[in-house]
Every structure is written in C-alpha cells, then in structure tokens.
Enzyme design. Structure first.
Site, PDB file in Angstrom:
ATOM      1  N   THR A  27       2.965 -12.706  -2.914  1.00  0.00           N
ATOM      2  CA  THR A  27       3.924 -11.678  -3.341  1.00  0.00           C
ATOM      3  C   THR A  27       5.353 -11.933  -2.865  1.00  0.00           C
ATOM      4  OG1 THR A  27       3.415 -10.298  -1.420  1.00  0.00           O
ATOM      5  CG2 THR A  27       2.110  -9.925  -3.422  1.00  0.00           C
ATOM      6  N   GLN A  43      13.426 -13.206 -11.956  1.00  0.00           N
ATOM      7  CA  GLN A  43      13.947 -11.893 -11.598  1.00  0.00           C
ATOM      8  C   GLN A  43      12.844 -11.125 -10.875  1.00  0.00           C
ATOM      9  OE1 GLN A  43      15.567 -10.146 -15.084  1.00  0.00           O
ATOM     10  NE2 GLN A  43      16.831  -8.681 -13.994  1.00  0.00           N
ATOM     11  N   ASP A  66      -1.325 -11.560  -0.527  1.00  0.00           N
ATOM     12  CA  ASP A  66      -0.655 -12.254   0.575  1.00  0.00           C
ATOM     13  C   ASP A  66       0.808 -11.831   0.623  1.00  0.00           C
ATOM     14  OD1 ASP A  66      -0.491 -14.669   2.521  1.00  0.00           O
ATOM     15  OD2 ASP A  66       1.101 -15.060   1.089  1.00  0.00           O
ATOM     16  N   TYR A  71       9.137 -12.092   3.381  1.00  0.00           N
ATOM     17  CA  TYR A  71       9.223 -12.022   1.909  1.00  0.00           C
ATOM     18  C   TYR A  71      10.112 -10.856   1.472  1.00  0.00           C
ATOM     19  CZ  TYR A  71       5.203 -15.231   1.834  1.00  0.00           C
ATOM     20  OH  TYR A  71       4.354 -16.294   2.016  1.00  0.00           O
TER      21      TYR A  71
END
Length: 270
Positions: A27, A43, A66, A71
């Site tokens: 992710t 995007q 994950d 992130y």
C-alpha cells in the site's frame, strides 16, 4: 470463465499461526508518491478508489495487507478504510523508517520502536498488528546486533500488541540473523535478483516465514519475446516452497486481477 481467486490457496505464515494469501497488497501507493522507484508515474487513489481496491482484493481472496510509517499517509488512510473488517485482514507494518517532507530517516532505538508501534496501532484503529518488520536502511547486521529494536519488538509481542516480528532487510547475513529469533524475513527475490535465496532456504528448513518484496522487479523485468513476465516471476517465487506470500503494490484493478489469476494458475501447476 469465472474469476480466479486465491481463497483456496491460503497458507501458513511460518509458525505464527496466521494463514495468508500467497499475494499480499502493498500500500505504498495509497500514501506516498514521492521518492518511489516505479517506471511510470501514478496518482494516489482517492478514498472511493482505495475502498474499491480493498474490496476487490478481498473478493479475489487476498487477506494480507502491507503498510509502513514510511509509506506517507498509508496507515492513517487504512484505519478508516478497514473499519469493521479487522478480522478479515492480516496486517503487516514496519518500524525504523520515517518519511517526512520527502526525506527518509531511520531510528532503531527502543523508545522510537515502541512509539512507532503505538502510533501504528492508533492509525490503523486496531489493538494489535499481526506482523511488524524492521524497515532496514541496509545495515541489517548492525541494526540487529547493536540496536534495541528487536528486543523491543519481542517485548511488544509478549504484551500482545504484535503477533510476530521480523526484518525487511537487504542482505543474506541480516535475513539469516533476523530469522534466528524472529518470525519472518522480507526479502527481494525476482528474475533479476536472487542473492537472498539462502534466507528463503533457511526459513523453509526452520519453519519461519518469508514474504517476498519486488517479486515483479517493480515492473522493470525484461524477458525474451513471448514470455509473460508476470507469470515467469511468480513461477520463480512460488517455485520455492519457503515463500509464504509475495507483496505486490498495485493500484490498478486489472493488474491486480491478472496477478491473482496468474498466481492461482501457477500454484495449481506446481
């Protein structure tokens, strides 16, 4: 033809007692679009698109997700997006790397490790995380031998805040060391890079878990004409019985369905 799914292919995550789908949803693209190494720009999906992607993943039999503090906004978005579905997912997060204003920094101290896990619990709106991996900066052995991160994760596991821990590393020595007392190693293993295979061998022999990152070489693999790179990649990855799951970070529903169908076919033919 009915849609291929992975529901029948869930498998043990080492000796953690958790059962996971052979594909996990990465992710990073839900939370961060700076400093990521992908061949094409993208995007960040909005909440509706993200919700549809998560629903499609579940429908396709994926139960492994994950994420990481590094992130960007991934964890804080997943909390609300997964509301009411906690039991349906095995959540993997990380500690040790922060990503702020386009810059990565690392901290493997006991205090930061505990702070980071508590923050992840809050962001993900859960009282436990299934697996927390040390987000290595590449100095795997130094982190494991000289920092307090592993001992702190062991404490957090005893406290029930995490179910398992391990290392997302970059070296064979680090992966082997991480598996001695940890539950899992996340390794790079693909058609271009197979240096960490000894870590997978060790895990297979000792009942430990392996998650594969960059299984599709982040979209960079080159093969002879007529060979499907996705299929060839998954044949390599799942040809090793030490691999529990491969984490693939796609936000494209067609790519996701194609990956699932390919993995289902590869596993049927093994």
């Amino acid at each position: 033809m009915s849609q291929a799914t992975l529901h029948a292919h869930h498998r043990p995550l080492g000796s953690t007692g958790l059962m996971v789908s052979p594909l996990g949803l990465g992710t990073v693209k839900l939370g961060r679009d700076q400093g990521v190494k992908y061949p094409n720009g993208f995007q960040i999906p909005d909440d509706d698109e993200a919700r549809m992607l998560l629903k499609l993943s579940r429908d396709l039999g994926i139960n492994l997700i994950d994420t990481a503090p590094a992130y960007g906004r991934s964890e804080e978005r997943l909390g609300p997006l997964l509301r009411g579905q906690r039991q349906a997912w095995v959540i993997v997060s990380k500690v040790g790397e922060e990503f702020v204003n386009g810059q990565s920094s690392h901290d493997f101290s006991a205090a930061h490790t505990r702070y980071s896990v508590e923050r992840s619990l809050q962001r993900l709106e859960t009282d436990f995380i299934d697996l927390v991996l040390v987000h290595s900066d590449g100095n795997d052995l130094a982190i494991l031998n000289q920092c307090e991160v592993y001992a702190t994760l062991e404490d957090l596991k005893r406290e029930g805040k995490i179910r398992g821990f391990g290392l997302s590393g970059k070296t064979v020595e680090g992966g082997l060391k991480a598996l001695e007392s940890g539950d899992c190693a996340m390794v790079t293993y693909n058609l271009n890079e197979q240096a960490e295979k000894p870590v997978i061998d060790y895990a297979a022999a000792h009942g430990k878990a392996i998650l594969v990152k960059k299984a599709l070489a982040s979209g960079h693999v080159c093969l002879s004409p007529g060979v499907d790179p996705v299929r060839a990649s998954f044949e390599l990855v799942f040809g090793h019985h030490g691999v529990a799951s491969a984490i693939v970070g796609t936000i494209n529903p067609l790519h996701l369905a194609h990956n699932v169908a390919t993995v289902a076919q590869v596993l049927r033919n093994l």
